[in-house]
Write an enzyme that holds these catalytic residues in place. Structure first.
Site, PDB file in Angstrom:
ATOM      1  N   LYS A  43      -5.060  -7.731 -19.338  1.00  0.00           N
ATOM      2  CA  LYS A  43      -6.508  -7.454 -19.361  1.00  0.00           C
ATOM      3  C   LYS A  43      -6.815  -6.220 -20.214  1.00  0.00           C
ATOM      4  O   LYS A  43      -7.695  -6.245 -21.066  1.00  0.00           O
ATOM      5  CB  LYS A  43      -7.041  -7.225 -17.927  1.00  0.00           C
ATOM      6  CG  LYS A  43      -6.828  -8.399 -16.991  1.00  0.00           C
ATOM      7  CD  LYS A  43      -7.389  -8.126 -15.608  1.00  0.00           C
ATOM      8  CE  LYS A  43      -6.707  -6.997 -14.868  1.00  0.00           C
ATOM      9  NZ  LYS A  43      -5.301  -7.224 -14.525  1.00  0.00           N
ATOM     10  N   ARG A  57     -13.224  -7.388  -8.745  1.00  0.00           N
ATOM     11  CA  ARG A  57     -11.959  -7.764  -8.107  1.00  0.00           C
ATOM     12  C   ARG A  57     -12.194  -8.467  -6.779  1.00  0.00           C
ATOM     13  O   ARG A  57     -11.237  -8.910  -6.137  1.00  0.00           O
ATOM     14  CB  ARG A  57     -11.166  -6.502  -7.755  1.00  0.00           C
ATOM     15  CG  ARG A  57     -10.454  -5.801  -8.855  1.00  0.00           C
ATOM     16  CD  ARG A  57      -9.112  -6.392  -9.122  1.00  0.00           C
ATOM     17  NE  ARG A  57      -8.003  -5.479  -9.049  1.00  0.00           N
ATOM     18  CZ  ARG A  57      -7.662  -4.640 -10.013  1.00  0.00           C
ATOM     19  NH1 ARG A  57      -8.350  -4.523 -11.109  1.00  0.00           N
ATOM     20  NH2 ARG A  57      -6.592  -3.900  -9.865  1.00  0.00           N
ATOM     21  N   ARG A  66       6.221  -1.551 -19.048  1.00  0.00           N
ATOM     22  CA  ARG A  66       4.974  -0.955 -19.555  1.00  0.00           C
ATOM     23  C   ARG A  66       5.019   0.575 -19.577  1.00  0.00           C
ATOM     24  O   ARG A  66       5.532   1.214 -18.683  1.00  0.00           O
ATOM     25  CB  ARG A  66       3.799  -1.392 -18.670  1.00  0.00           C
ATOM     26  CG  ARG A  66       2.520  -0.640 -19.058  1.00  0.00           C
ATOM     27  CD  ARG A  66       1.295  -1.217 -18.476  1.00  0.00           C
ATOM     28  NE  ARG A  66       1.291  -1.211 -17.026  1.00  0.00           N
ATOM     29  CZ  ARG A  66       0.335  -1.803 -16.307  1.00  0.00           C
ATOM     30  NH1 ARG A  66      -0.645  -2.432 -16.914  1.00  0.00           N
ATOM     31  NH2 ARG A  66       0.384  -1.781 -14.991  1.00  0.00           N
ATOM     32  N   ARG A  93       3.238   4.118 -15.188  1.00  0.00           N
ATOM     33  CA  ARG A  93       2.261   4.197 -14.109  1.00  0.00           C
ATOM     34  C   ARG A  93       2.970   4.284 -12.766  1.00  0.00           C
ATOM     35  O   ARG A  93       3.936   3.562 -12.541  1.00  0.00           O
ATOM     36  CB  ARG A  93       1.342   2.955 -14.152  1.00  0.00           C
ATOM     37  CG  ARG A  93       0.066   3.239 -14.909  1.00  0.00           C
ATOM     38  CD  ARG A  93      -0.765   2.031 -15.146  1.00  0.00           C
ATOM     39  NE  ARG A  93      -1.088   1.259 -13.942  1.00  0.00           N
ATOM     40  CZ  ARG A  93      -1.936   0.235 -13.944  1.00  0.00           C
ATOM     41  NH1 ARG A  93      -2.538  -0.129 -15.050  1.00  0.00           N
ATOM     42  NH2 ARG A  93      -2.173  -0.436 -12.839  1.00  0.00           N
ATOM     43  N   ARG A 146       0.519  -5.320  -5.119  1.00  0.00           N
ATOM     44  CA  ARG A 146      -0.648  -5.584  -5.983  1.00  0.00           C
ATOM     45  C   ARG A 146      -0.818  -7.079  -6.231  1.00  0.00           C
ATOM     46  O   ARG A 146      -1.931  -7.592  -6.275  1.00  0.00           O
ATOM     47  CB  ARG A 146      -0.493  -4.823  -7.312  1.00  0.00           C
ATOM     48  CG  ARG A 146      -0.761  -3.327  -7.159  1.00  0.00           C
ATOM     49  CD  ARG A 146      -0.196  -2.531  -8.304  1.00  0.00           C
ATOM     50  NE  ARG A 146      -0.695  -2.926  -9.589  1.00  0.00           N
ATOM     51  CZ  ARG A 146      -0.047  -2.713 -10.738  1.00  0.00           C
ATOM     52  NH1 ARG A 146       1.141  -2.120 -10.738  1.00  0.00           N
ATOM     53  NH2 ARG A 146      -0.573  -3.084 -11.872  1.00  0.00           N
TER      54      ARG A 146
HETATM   55  P1  AP5 Z   1      -1.837  -4.716 -19.587  1.00  0.00           P
HETATM   56  O1  AP5 Z   1      -2.782  -5.042 -20.664  1.00  0.00           O
HETATM   57  O2  AP5 Z   1      -1.638  -3.288 -19.231  1.00  0.00           O
HETATM   58  O3  AP5 Z   1      -2.122  -5.599 -18.278  1.00  0.00           O
HETATM   59  P2  AP5 Z   1      -3.319  -5.548 -17.232  1.00  0.00           P
HETATM   60  O4  AP5 Z   1      -3.750  -6.945 -16.981  1.00  0.00           O
HETATM   61  O5  AP5 Z   1      -4.349  -4.562 -17.665  1.00  0.00           O
HETATM   62  O6  AP5 Z   1      -2.536  -5.062 -15.957  1.00  0.00           O
HETATM   63  P3  AP5 Z   1      -2.854  -3.881 -14.921  1.00  0.00           P
HETATM   64  O7  AP5 Z   1      -1.558  -3.578 -14.239  1.00  0.00           O
HETATM   65  O8  AP5 Z   1      -3.575  -2.754 -15.562  1.00  0.00           O
HETATM   66  O9  AP5 Z   1      -3.799  -4.621 -13.951  1.00  0.00           O
HETATM   67  P4  AP5 Z   1      -4.168  -4.210 -12.549  1.00  0.00           P
HETATM   68  O10 AP5 Z   1      -5.290  -5.132 -12.379  1.00  0.00           O
HETATM   69  O11 AP5 Z   1      -3.087  -4.289 -11.540  1.00  0.00           O
HETATM   70  O12 AP5 Z   1      -4.441  -2.612 -12.658  1.00  0.00           O
HETATM   71  P5  AP5 Z   1      -5.754  -1.745 -12.737  1.00  0.00           P
HETATM   72  O13 AP5 Z   1      -5.478  -0.574 -13.562  1.00  0.00           O
HETATM   73  O14 AP5 Z   1      -6.932  -2.574 -13.051  1.00  0.00           O
HETATM   74  O15 AP5 Z   1      -0.430  -5.367 -20.009  1.00  0.00           O
HETATM   75  C1  AP5 Z   1       0.727  -5.214 -19.174  1.00  0.00           C
HETATM   76  C2  AP5 Z   1       1.977  -5.015 -20.053  1.00  0.00           C
HETATM   77  O16 AP5 Z   1       2.231  -6.220 -20.761  1.00  0.00           O
HETATM   78  C3  AP5 Z   1       1.848  -3.923 -21.122  1.00  0.00           C
HETATM   79  O17 AP5 Z   1       3.095  -3.310 -21.267  1.00  0.00           O
HETATM   80  C4  AP5 Z   1       1.457  -4.687 -22.401  1.00  0.00           C
HETATM   81  O18 AP5 Z   1       1.897  -4.029 -23.564  1.00  0.00           O
HETATM   82  C5  AP5 Z   1       2.196  -6.006 -22.183  1.00  0.00           C
HETATM   83  N1  AP5 Z   1       1.492  -7.174 -22.735  1.00  0.00           N
HETATM   84  C6  AP5 Z   1       0.148  -7.428 -22.685  1.00  0.00           C
HETATM   85  N2  AP5 Z   1      -0.133  -8.608 -23.248  1.00  0.00           N
HETATM   86  C7  AP5 Z   1       1.059  -9.128 -23.651  1.00  0.00           C
HETATM   87  C8  AP5 Z   1       1.417 -10.358 -24.307  1.00  0.00           C
HETATM   88  N3  AP5 Z   1       0.508 -11.280 -24.634  1.00  0.00           N
HETATM   89  N4  AP5 Z   1       2.731 -10.564 -24.559  1.00  0.00           N
HETATM   90  C9  AP5 Z   1       3.669  -9.652 -24.205  1.00  0.00           C
HETATM   91  N5  AP5 Z   1       3.392  -8.474 -23.606  1.00  0.00           N
HETATM   92  C10 AP5 Z   1       2.097  -8.218 -23.326  1.00  0.00           C
HETATM   93  O19 AP5 Z   1      -5.910  -1.278 -11.215  1.00  0.00           O
HETATM   94  C11 AP5 Z   1      -5.005  -0.339 -10.651  1.00  0.00           C
HETATM   95  C12 AP5 Z   1      -5.447  -0.004  -9.226  1.00  0.00           C
HETATM   96  O20 AP5 Z   1      -6.764   0.600  -9.252  1.00  0.00           O
HETATM   97  C13 AP5 Z   1      -5.592  -1.190  -8.282  1.00  0.00           C
HETATM   98  O21 AP5 Z   1      -4.360  -1.541  -7.665  1.00  0.00           O
HETATM   99  C14 AP5 Z   1      -6.615  -0.646  -7.278  1.00  0.00           C
HETATM  100  O22 AP5 Z   1      -6.007   0.245  -6.370  1.00  0.00           O
HETATM  101  C15 AP5 Z   1      -7.552   0.154  -8.163  1.00  0.00           C
HETATM  102  N6  AP5 Z   1      -8.656  -0.660  -8.709  1.00  0.00           N
HETATM  103  C16 AP5 Z   1      -8.908  -0.916 -10.029  1.00  0.00           C
HETATM  104  N7  AP5 Z   1      -9.998  -1.681 -10.171  1.00  0.00           N
HETATM  105  C17 AP5 Z   1     -10.448  -1.947  -8.926  1.00  0.00           C
HETATM  106  C18 AP5 Z   1     -11.531  -2.716  -8.422  1.00  0.00           C
HETATM  107  N8  AP5 Z   1     -12.368  -3.376  -9.250  1.00  0.00           N
HETATM  108  N9  AP5 Z   1     -11.707  -2.763  -7.082  1.00  0.00           N
HETATM  109  C19 AP5 Z   1     -10.888  -2.098  -6.235  1.00  0.00           C
HETATM  110  N10 AP5 Z   1      -9.836  -1.370  -6.652  1.00  0.00           N
HETATM  111  C20 AP5 Z   1      -9.608  -1.286  -7.979  1.00  0.00           C
HETATM  112 MG    MG Z   2      -5.001  -2.713 -17.006  1.00  0.00          MG
END
Ligand code: AP5
Ligand code: MG
Length: 220
Positions: free
Chosen positions: A13, A88, A127, A160, A171
């Site tokens: 994402k 979410r 990552r 992270r 997660r």
């Molecule tokens: P990346 O692009 O970083 O993936 P992502 O989908 O953004 O994954 P996240 O781990 O950030 O998602 P998340 O939803 O768990 O975390 P968030 O920060 O939102 O890509 C991942 C890896 O793969 C990277 O190394 C990249 O280089 C590689 N990659 C990407 N595309 C690729 C491809 N096509 N091929 C190969 N490699 C690839 O949330 C964190 C925490 O915050 C949550 O657990 C929660 O506690 C809180 N939080 C955030 N938002 C909310 C919400 N809306 N409501 C409640 N709590 C929330």
């Molecule tokens: Mg992300």
């Protein structure tokens, strides 16, 4: 244009939101990035969200919705944005619709990046993110030009704290229980677009742009 990017942790994402925001000249709103920056700065919000994030749990809806509503008031959101990691829960999706409607706007498309669990684990395991601008890298699939340094802002890369195997398991559990209903929310509204996320980063970006241009939506 107002877009939502949906997908499991590690689906890409953040990676795709940055590309799409740049290509379509949209603001990029990432709830996780906003929370991590608050934790880093030690703000009151940071103190509230840290424990949830460390455990891999969702931050309560009222806190999250408030943060996103405030971000939406900033001038760069006027003409459109890409939401990454938000909504979410169905409650958050409803609140987003209301917040946009009160500004005379609406979500155009919700893009679901579909990736198998085995691949998600590989992606999160390798990552690194920039401590400054939060840009994601991967040690194998998208390494920085200079080791441990961000290509975009020169910041230092770090892992992270919620990418440990134990927190990743939590997660994913939370994602399947609380976030997958959001897919149906947008599917019912004929706004859901499904994109195969196992391809390379550029190919996934092309698939998203194609889907937006052709206006294709997932079957109800
Ligand atoms: P990346 O692009 O970083 O993936 P992502 O989908 O953004 O994954 P996240 O781990 O950030 O998602 P998340 O939803 O768990 O975390 P968030 O920060 O939102 O890509 C991942 C890896 O793969 C990277 O190394 C990249 O280089 C590689 N990659 C990407 N595309 C690729 C491809 N096509 N091929 C190969 N490699 C690839 O949330 C964190 C925490 O915050 C949550 O657990 C929660 O506690 C809180 N939080 C955030 N938002 C909310 C919400 N809306 N409501 C409640 N709590 C929330
Ligand atoms: Mg992300």
């Amino acid at each position: 244009m107002f877009l939502v990017l949906l997908g499991a942790p590690g689906a890409g994402k953040g990676t795709q939101a940055a590309i799409i925001a740049q290509r379509l000249d949209l603001a990029h709103i990432a709830s996780g990035d906003l929370f991590r920056q608050a934790v880093e700065k030690g703000t009151k919000l940071g103190q509230v969200v840290k424990d949830y994030m460390d455990k891999g749990l969702l931050v309560p809806d009222e806190v999250t919705i408030q943060v996103i509503s405030e971000r939406l008031n900033e001038p760069d959101c006027e003409t459109g944005c890409v939401f990454d990691g938000f909504p979410r829960t169905v409650e958050q999706a409803r609140a987003l619709d209301e917040a946009l409607a009160s500004r005379g706007k609406a979500i155009d498309k919700a893009i679901y990046i579909e990736v198998a669990e085995e691949e998600l684990l590989k992606r999160l395991g390798g990552r690194w993110i920039c401590g400054g601008c939060q840009a994601p890298y991967h040690e194998i699939t998208s390494p920085p030009k200079v080791a441990k340094i961000c290509d975009k802002c020169g910041g230092k890369l770090q892992q992270r704290s919620d990418d440990t195997p134990e927190t990743v398991r939590e997660r994913l559990k939370v994602y399947f229980a609380q976030t997958t209903p959001v897919l149906d929310y947008y599917r019912r509204d004929s706004k859901l677009v499904e994109v195969e996320g196992k391809l390379g980063i550029e190919e996934v970006a092309e698939a998203i742009v194609d889907a937006l241009e052709t206006g294709s939506v997932a079957a109800k």
